[in-house]
Design a protein around this motif. Structure first.
Motif, PDB file in Angstrom:
ATOM      1  N   PRO A 162      61.007  39.549  93.471  1.00 15.07           N
ATOM      2  CA  PRO A 162      62.215  40.322  93.116  1.00 15.07           C
ATOM      3  C   PRO A 162      62.985  40.697  94.381  1.00 15.07           C
ATOM      4  CG  PRO A 162      60.272  41.727  92.973  1.00 15.07           C
ATOM      5  CD  PRO A 162      59.781  40.372  93.349  1.00 15.07           C
ATOM      6  N   ALA A 163      63.580  39.730  95.016  1.00 21.02           N
ATOM      7  CA  ALA A 163      64.250  40.006  96.283  1.00 21.02           C
ATOM      8  C   ALA A 163      65.401  39.034  96.507  1.00 21.02           C
ATOM      9  CB  ALA A 163      63.243  39.896  97.428  1.00 21.02           C
ATOM     10  N   ASN A 164      66.559  39.614  96.843  1.00 20.93           N
ATOM     11  CA  ASN A 164      67.685  38.811  97.335  1.00 20.93           C
ATOM     12  C   ASN A 164      67.842  39.156  98.801  1.00 20.93           C
ATOM     13  OD1 ASN A 164      68.021  38.009  94.758  1.00 20.93           O
ATOM     14  ND2 ASN A 164      69.887  39.174  94.375  1.00 20.93           N
ATOM     15  N   LEU A 165      67.694  38.169  99.687  1.00 23.18           N
ATOM     16  CA  LEU A 165      67.712  38.471 101.108  1.00 23.18           C
ATOM     17  C   LEU A 165      68.985  37.929 101.761  1.00 23.18           C
ATOM     18  CD1 LEU A 165      64.000  37.720 102.146  1.00 23.18           C
ATOM     19  CD2 LEU A 165      65.023  39.891 101.438  1.00 23.18           C
ATOM     20  N   ASP A 166      69.619  38.829 102.531  1.00 26.65           N
ATOM     21  CA  ASP A 166      70.750  38.391 103.360  1.00 26.65           C
ATOM     22  C   ASP A 166      70.169  37.891 104.668  1.00 26.65           C
ATOM     23  OD1 ASP A 166      72.759  39.092 101.544  1.00 26.65           O
ATOM     24  OD2 ASP A 166      72.527  41.200 102.111  1.00 26.65           O
ATOM     25  N   LEU A 167      70.503  36.705 105.039  1.00 25.29           N
ATOM     26  CA  LEU A 167      69.857  36.086 106.204  1.00 25.29           C
ATOM     27  C   LEU A 167      70.903  35.548 107.165  1.00 25.29           C
ATOM     28  CD1 LEU A 167      67.405  34.171 103.894  1.00 25.29           C
ATOM     29  CD2 LEU A 167      66.654  35.925 105.504  1.00 25.29           C
ATOM     30  N   ARG A 168      70.505  35.512 108.434  1.00 22.91           N
ATOM     31  CA  ARG A 168      71.399  34.886 109.417  1.00 22.91           C
ATOM     32  C   ARG A 168      70.678  33.681 110.026  1.00 22.91           C
ATOM     33  NH1 ARG A 168      72.293  38.888 114.467  1.00 22.91           N
ATOM     34  NH2 ARG A 168      71.695  40.517 113.033  1.00 22.91           N
ATOM     35  N   ILE A 169      71.397  32.627 110.168  1.00 21.85           N
ATOM     36  CA  ILE A 169      70.788  31.410 110.704  1.00 21.85           C
ATOM     37  C   ILE A 169      70.757  31.535 112.222  1.00 21.85           C
ATOM     38  CG2 ILE A 169      70.976  28.893 110.896  1.00 21.85           C
ATOM     39  CD1 ILE A 169      72.523  28.988 108.203  1.00 21.85           C
ATOM     40  N   VAL A 170      69.521  31.577 112.768  1.00 24.86           N
ATOM     41  CA  VAL A 170      69.376  31.791 114.209  1.00 24.86           C
ATOM     42  C   VAL A 170      68.947  30.520 114.945  1.00 24.86           C
ATOM     43  CG1 VAL A 170      68.862  34.253 113.976  1.00 24.86           C
ATOM     44  CG2 VAL A 170      66.991  32.586 113.896  1.00 24.86           C
ATOM     45  N   TRP A 182      62.651  28.603 107.240  1.00 29.17           N
ATOM     46  CA  TRP A 182      61.663  29.671 107.423  1.00 29.17           C
ATOM     47  C   TRP A 182      62.392  31.012 107.538  1.00 29.17           C
ATOM     48  CZ3 TRP A 182      59.495  26.274 111.837  1.00 29.17           C
ATOM     49  CH2 TRP A 182      58.532  25.386 111.339  1.00 29.17           C
ATOM     50  N   ILE A 183      61.826  32.022 106.869  1.00 27.32           N
ATOM     51  CA  ILE A 183      62.357  33.384 107.027  1.00 27.32           C
ATOM     52  C   ILE A 183      61.203  34.277 107.484  1.00 27.32           C
ATOM     53  CG2 ILE A 183      64.105  32.992 105.239  1.00 27.32           C
ATOM     54  CD1 ILE A 183      62.383  34.767 103.376  1.00 27.32           C
ATOM     55  N   ASN A 184      61.566  35.468 107.916  1.00 27.06           N
ATOM     56  CA  ASN A 184      60.577  36.395 108.460  1.00 27.06           C
ATOM     57  C   ASN A 184      59.775  37.052 107.339  1.00 27.06           C
ATOM     58  OD1 ASN A 184      59.253  38.590 109.671  1.00 27.06           O
ATOM     59  ND2 ASN A 184      60.808  38.703 111.285  1.00 27.06           N
ATOM     60  N   ARG A 185      58.468  36.907 107.444  1.00 22.54           N
ATOM     61  CA  ARG A 185      57.586  37.452 106.411  1.00 22.54           C
ATOM     62  C   ARG A 185      57.730  38.973 106.297  1.00 22.54           C
ATOM     63  NH1 ARG A 185      52.590  36.521 103.979  1.00 22.54           N
ATOM     64  NH2 ARG A 185      51.508  38.493 103.609  1.00 22.54           N
ATOM     65  N   GLU A 186      57.886  39.645 107.444  1.00 19.24           N
ATOM     66  CA  GLU A 186      57.984  41.115 107.424  1.00 19.24           C
ATOM     67  C   GLU A 186      59.239  41.570 106.691  1.00 19.24           C
ATOM     68  OE1 GLU A 186      57.608  43.015 111.200  1.00 19.24           O
ATOM     69  OE2 GLU A 186      55.764  41.923 111.683  1.00 19.24           O
ATOM     70  N   TYR A 187      60.294  40.786 106.857  1.00 14.91           N
ATOM     71  CA  TYR A 187      61.554  41.112 106.191  1.00 14.91           C
ATOM     72  C   TYR A 187      61.370  41.075 104.681  1.00 14.91           C
ATOM     73  CZ  TYR A 187      66.658  40.852 105.344  1.00 14.91           C
ATOM     74  OH  TYR A 187      67.949  41.074 104.927  1.00 14.91           O
ATOM     75  N   LEU A 188      60.683  40.057 104.205  1.00 17.80           N
ATOM     76  CA  LEU A 188      60.422  39.945 102.763  1.00 17.80           C
ATOM     77  C   LEU A 188      59.495  41.073 102.314  1.00 17.80           C
ATOM     78  CD1 LEU A 188      60.460  38.476 100.007  1.00 17.80           C
ATOM     79  CD2 LEU A 188      58.623  36.998 100.865  1.00 17.80           C
ATOM     80  N   ASP A 189      58.484  41.347 103.144  1.00 13.46           N
ATOM     81  CA  ASP A 189      57.517  42.391 102.796  1.00 13.46           C
ATOM     82  C   ASP A 189      58.225  43.742 102.614  1.00 13.46           C
ATOM     83  OD1 ASP A 189      54.919  43.233 102.243  1.00 13.46           O
ATOM     84  OD2 ASP A 189      54.578  43.888 104.312  1.00 13.46           O
ATOM     85  N   GLN A 190      59.141  44.059 103.556  1.00  8.49           N
ATOM     86  CA  GLN A 190      59.870  45.323 103.463  1.00  8.49           C
ATOM     87  C   GLN A 190      60.737  45.366 102.208  1.00  8.49           C
ATOM     88  OE1 GLN A 190      61.965  45.622 107.165  1.00  8.49           O
ATOM     89  NE2 GLN A 190      60.182  46.422 108.261  1.00  8.49           N
ATOM     90  N   ALA A 191      61.377  44.258 101.900  1.00 10.35           N
ATOM     91  CA  ALA A 191      62.228  44.213 100.710  1.00 10.35           C
ATOM     92  C   ALA A 191      61.400  44.448  99.451  1.00 10.35           C
ATOM     93  CB  ALA A 191      62.937  42.864 100.640  1.00 10.35           C
ATOM     94  N   LEU A 192      60.194  43.917  99.448  1.00  6.05           N
ATOM     95  CA  LEU A 192      59.329  44.094  98.276  1.00  6.05           C
ATOM     96  C   LEU A 192      58.814  45.530  98.198  1.00  6.05           C
ATOM     97  CD1 LEU A 192      57.295  40.732  98.331  1.00  6.05           C
ATOM     98  CD2 LEU A 192      59.140  41.385  96.783  1.00  6.05           C
ATOM     99  N   ALA A 194      60.283  48.110  99.177  1.00  2.00           N
ATOM    100  CA  ALA A 194      61.373  48.961  98.697  1.00  2.00           C
ATOM    101  C   ALA A 194      61.414  48.967  97.174  1.00  2.00           C
ATOM    102  CB  ALA A 194      62.702  48.460  99.255  1.00  2.00           C
ATOM    103  N   LYS A 195      60.830  47.946  96.578  1.00  2.00           N
ATOM    104  CA  LYS A 195      60.795  47.884  95.113  1.00  2.00           C
ATOM    105  C   LYS A 195      59.399  48.159  94.580  1.00  2.00           C
ATOM    106  CE  LYS A 195      64.754  44.923  94.717  1.00  2.00           C
ATOM    107  NZ  LYS A 195      65.380  43.765  94.180  1.00  2.00           N
ATOM    108  N   GLY A 196      58.583  48.759  95.438  1.00  2.00           N
ATOM    109  CA  GLY A 196      57.253  49.161  94.994  1.00  2.00           C
ATOM    110  C   GLY A 196      56.251  48.034  94.929  1.00  2.00           C
ATOM    111  N   ARG A 197      56.568  46.895  95.568  1.00  2.00           N
ATOM    112  CA  ARG A 197      55.629  45.773  95.574  1.00  2.00           C
ATOM    113  C   ARG A 197      55.137  45.530  96.990  1.00  2.00           C
ATOM    114  NH1 ARG A 197      56.776  41.800  91.458  1.00  2.00           N
ATOM    115  NH2 ARG A 197      55.169  40.569  92.528  1.00  2.00           N
ATOM    116  N   SER A 198      54.187  44.688  97.151  1.00  4.07           N
ATOM    117  CA  SER A 198      53.681  44.400  98.486  1.00  4.07           C
ATOM    118  C   SER A 198      53.392  42.899  98.595  1.00  4.07           C
ATOM    119  CB  SER A 198      52.405  45.206  98.744  1.00  4.07           C
ATOM    120  OG  SER A 198      51.814  44.788  99.950  1.00  4.07           O
ATOM    121  N   LEU A 199      53.525  42.385  99.805  1.00  5.93           N
ATOM    122  CA  LEU A 199      53.276  40.952 100.030  1.00  5.93           C
ATOM    123  C   LEU A 199      51.942  40.815 100.758  1.00  5.93           C
ATOM    124  CD1 LEU A 199      54.444  38.063  99.867  1.00  5.93           C
ATOM    125  CD2 LEU A 199      55.504  38.474 102.079  1.00  5.93           C
ATOM    126  N   GLY A 200      50.880  40.826 100.020  1.00  4.70           N
ATOM    127  CA  GLY A 200      49.564  40.791 100.667  1.00  4.70           C
ATOM    128  C   GLY A 200      48.896  39.432 100.591  1.00  4.70           C
TER     129      GLY A 200
END
Lengths: 387, 269
Positions: A162-170, A182-192, A194-200
């Motif tokens: 459940p995440a829509n991520l705004d990303l910048r191409i680096v 590839w995107i940053n795992r921590e970025y996704l984890d934080q987004a999740l 924020a919605k009460g989920r975790s990326l474990g």
């Protein structure tokens, strides 16, 4: 006139029939040659995609099952492991596509550089990937597909999380045939979170081994590490991984090869029928040749030489055409990412030899029965039947 | 059979000794030739004549080494043909026999010269000499102006002359012709028979021919009449010969005519 002259004259006797039979043989050999390039082409493709010191670790139950996040850290601690990067399928769709049109994963950014040194990602890009949590590294194929460039901002809507991520191409993976992102795992984890989920969890861990000789022992150590855990793992080299991934394609190639063998057999029968007709039509002449003193061996040799010469010449033309076609394809593929993988399908010397041997075999097999029959029959009997 | 005969000078070129030939056709056994004995001296022009199915072609095949007898012995040019294998017979034919067929049987994709040179492929002669000999043979039959022509562009008579040149080119002891005039008009038939006679007269060849053509009587030295696989003798032979003369032929050139020739072994003109 010589024996060769006699054989050539007989081949010219019915030019249309020789041309049609030769055309059928050439086409069949061309088809076989192109298909023979497939196993080597796929192998080359896999070799290009893979690295011999990189191995994959996935849940033994299958790629869609996850593993605990802690596995990546534990694997990194094993002897013989240079580094490992845990990845999880993000399944992001661009804009309103609604569908995932390129593979994208959330990865541990600090380990990308060591695990993928061969990818040629710029040091600046890797540094930016570590610096910006919303950073994204994209393969050139996808960059070209969407017309993206470095610094562009894009939004990916995950079809899994459940995440829509705004990303910048680096950074870009500078490979025309690389579609991944590839995107940053921590970025996704934080987004999740924020919605009460975790990326474990992890979907796959890519492990860089220090020495190619260590690959097997590291694979055993990883399997030992996860034995009897909640998620036992399966490990394989990168080449094997992609090979399994393309397994269905190889099955398709196998089917094509079987069809090709059947086509070749059909051509043998067609050529055999043509040879039989030619021998039957010339029964009188053959009888006369035998009567004036040509031995059975000479008759057999001349008749078999006709089919072999026709088949070999036509087959050589087929091989040449196949080589020309694959060369043209390779040249076209050099400038086209879509055709890119096809550039690996080359009619090399081995395929040339196999194509020529096949042509020879078609000639021999197709000619042997009618030639033997014509040579063996006693001359008096042939004369009685013909005249 | 004496050794002198088997190897011999002053002996007939061809000798058949109680020769029979039978073969199976389906479930039937066909007796094509029964107990036939004859001798043909070297340098003769001989015809085998008789109605269809009389065994003429079978006899010709035996004499030319194309076929082997079921019983009896066939001696030609000092060689007992019975004891040769198929390949040995082929090699023997290449050296000793020139063959002419009714339907010419030239290879249509080869020129007249190449057709004539075909038997020479079986020799060790270099290509240039093979070509030269073929051209000489074509000159003998009067076709030196047609050497490069395809058989398709030649008339029936010309094709038969090419076939005669092919039979002649390897300088064989024996020339055998199976119905050489069967597919020719009257003028060409006469010309062909004249040419065969010329081979005998000028080159000393032994010519053996199977024919139905009564005109042949004017050209041959000797005739053997056959009927139902049997070589006719005595009264039967005389009647067969008279019928042939009445049909338009004439007595053979040699003294004694045809009738005496067509008798038992060793008897001839």
């Amino acid at each position: 006139m010589s024996y060769l002259g006699l054989v050539l004259a007989n081949l010219r006797r019915n030019r249309l029939r020789s041309l049609l039979t030769g055309g059928a043989i050439a086409l069949a050999v061309l088809l076989v040659c192109i298909l023979l390039t497939m196993p080597a082409g796929l192998d080359a493709l896999l070799s290009r995609l893979s690295n011999n010191t990189r191995i994959s670790v996935v849940n033994k139950a299958g790629l869609v099952y996850s593993m605990p996040y802690a596995f990546a850290r534990k694997i990194r601690a094993l002897p013989g492991v240079e580094d490992a990067v845990g990845q999880v399928w993000f399944g992001g769709a661009f804009e309103d596509d609604g569908k995932v049109t390129f593979p994208n994963f959330a990865v541990e950014v600090d380990h990308i550089e060591t695990v993928y040194p061969d990818y040629g990602i710029s040091p600046q890009g890797l540094a930016d990937f570590r610096r910006y949590r919303d950073g994204m590294i994209v393969g050139r194929e996808t960059m070209k597909k969407y017309g993206w460039k470095l610094g562009d901002r894009v939004t990916l809507r995950s079809t899994v999380w459940p995440a829509n991520l705004d990303l910048r191409i680096v950074a870009e993976i500078p490979n025309d045939r690389s579609p991944i992102a590839w995107i940053n795992r921590e970025y996704l984890d934080q987004a999740l979170k924020a919605k009460g989920r975790s990326l474990g969890i992890l979907g796959i861990v890519w492990v860089k081994v220090t020495d190619p000789k260590e690959v097997n022992s590291v694979m055993l150590r990883i399997q030992e590490l996860t034995r009897n855990s909640e998620a036992e793992t399966s490990t394989q080299t990168e080449k094997s991984f992609f090979s399994a991934f393309f397994g269905s394609l190889e099955g398709f190639v196998t089917i094509l090869m079987v069809v090709t063998v059947l086509v070749s057999l059909c051509i043998v029968f067609i050529a055999g029928n043509t040879a039989s007709m030619a021998v039957r039509e010339r029964a009188g002449e053959i009888a006369v040749l035998k009567a004036i003193g040509f031995r059975r061996g000479s008759i057999f040799s001349m008749l078999i030489a006709e089919t072999v010469m026709l088949s070999f010449t036509a087959g050589a033309a087929g091989v040449g055409l196949a080589r020309l076609l694959t060369e043209l394809l390779r040249n076209a593929a050099a400038g086209s990412p879509q055709l890119g993988p096809l550039g690996g399908f080359i009619v090399n010397q081995a395929v040339v030899v196999q194509g020529l041997l096949l042509s020879l075999a078609i000639g021999v097999v197709a000619g042997v029965v009618p030639a033997f029959g014509a040579a063996r029959k006693p001359v008096a009997q042939t004369l009685r039947e013909v005249f | 059979m004496s050794e002198a005969y088997a190897t011999g000078a002053a002996s007939p070129l061809i000798r058949l000794d109680h020769v029979s030939r039978w073969y199976t056709r389906g479930v039937d056994e066909v007796h094509a030739l029964e107990d036939c004995s004859l001798e043909i001296p070297a340098g003769r022009f001989v015809a085998f004549m008789g109605p269809s199915g009389s065994g003429k072609s079978t006899l010709l095949n035996l004499v030319s080494g194309i076929d082997r007898p079921s019983a009896g012995e066939v001696w030609v040019a000092g060689q007992l043909l019975n004891e040769l294998s198929e390949d040995e017979l082929a090699a023997w034919r290449a050296r000793h026999v020139g063959l002419i067929f009714q339907f010419f049987n030239l290879v249509p994709v080869l020129s007249a010269r190449d057709n004539v040179a075909l038997p020479l492929l079986l020799t060790d002669l270099p290509r240039a000499e093979r070509q030269q000999r073929a051209e000489i043979a074509l000159r003998v039959v009067g076709l030196e102006h047609r050497v490069g022509h395809s058989p398709r562009t030649l008339s029936g008579g010309e094709q038969q002359r090419v076939a005669i040149a092919r039979a002649l080119v390897s300088d064989p002891d024996l020339i055998v012709a199976d119905e050489p005039t069967g597919d020719l008009d009257a003028r060409n038939a006469e010309a062909t028979l004249g040419l065969l006679r010329q081979l005998k007269e000028e080159f000393g060849k032994t010519v053996v021919m199977v024919t139905h053509d009564p005109r042949a009587l004017r050209f041959v030295d000797q005739v053997f009449h056959l009927d139902k696989g049997i070589l006719l003798e005595g009264e039967a032979e005389r009647r067969a010969h008279e019928a042939l003369v009445l049909a338009g032929g004439a007595a053979p050139a040699s003294a004694g005519g045809a009738a005496p020739a067509a008798s038992a072994a060793g008897r001839g003109a």
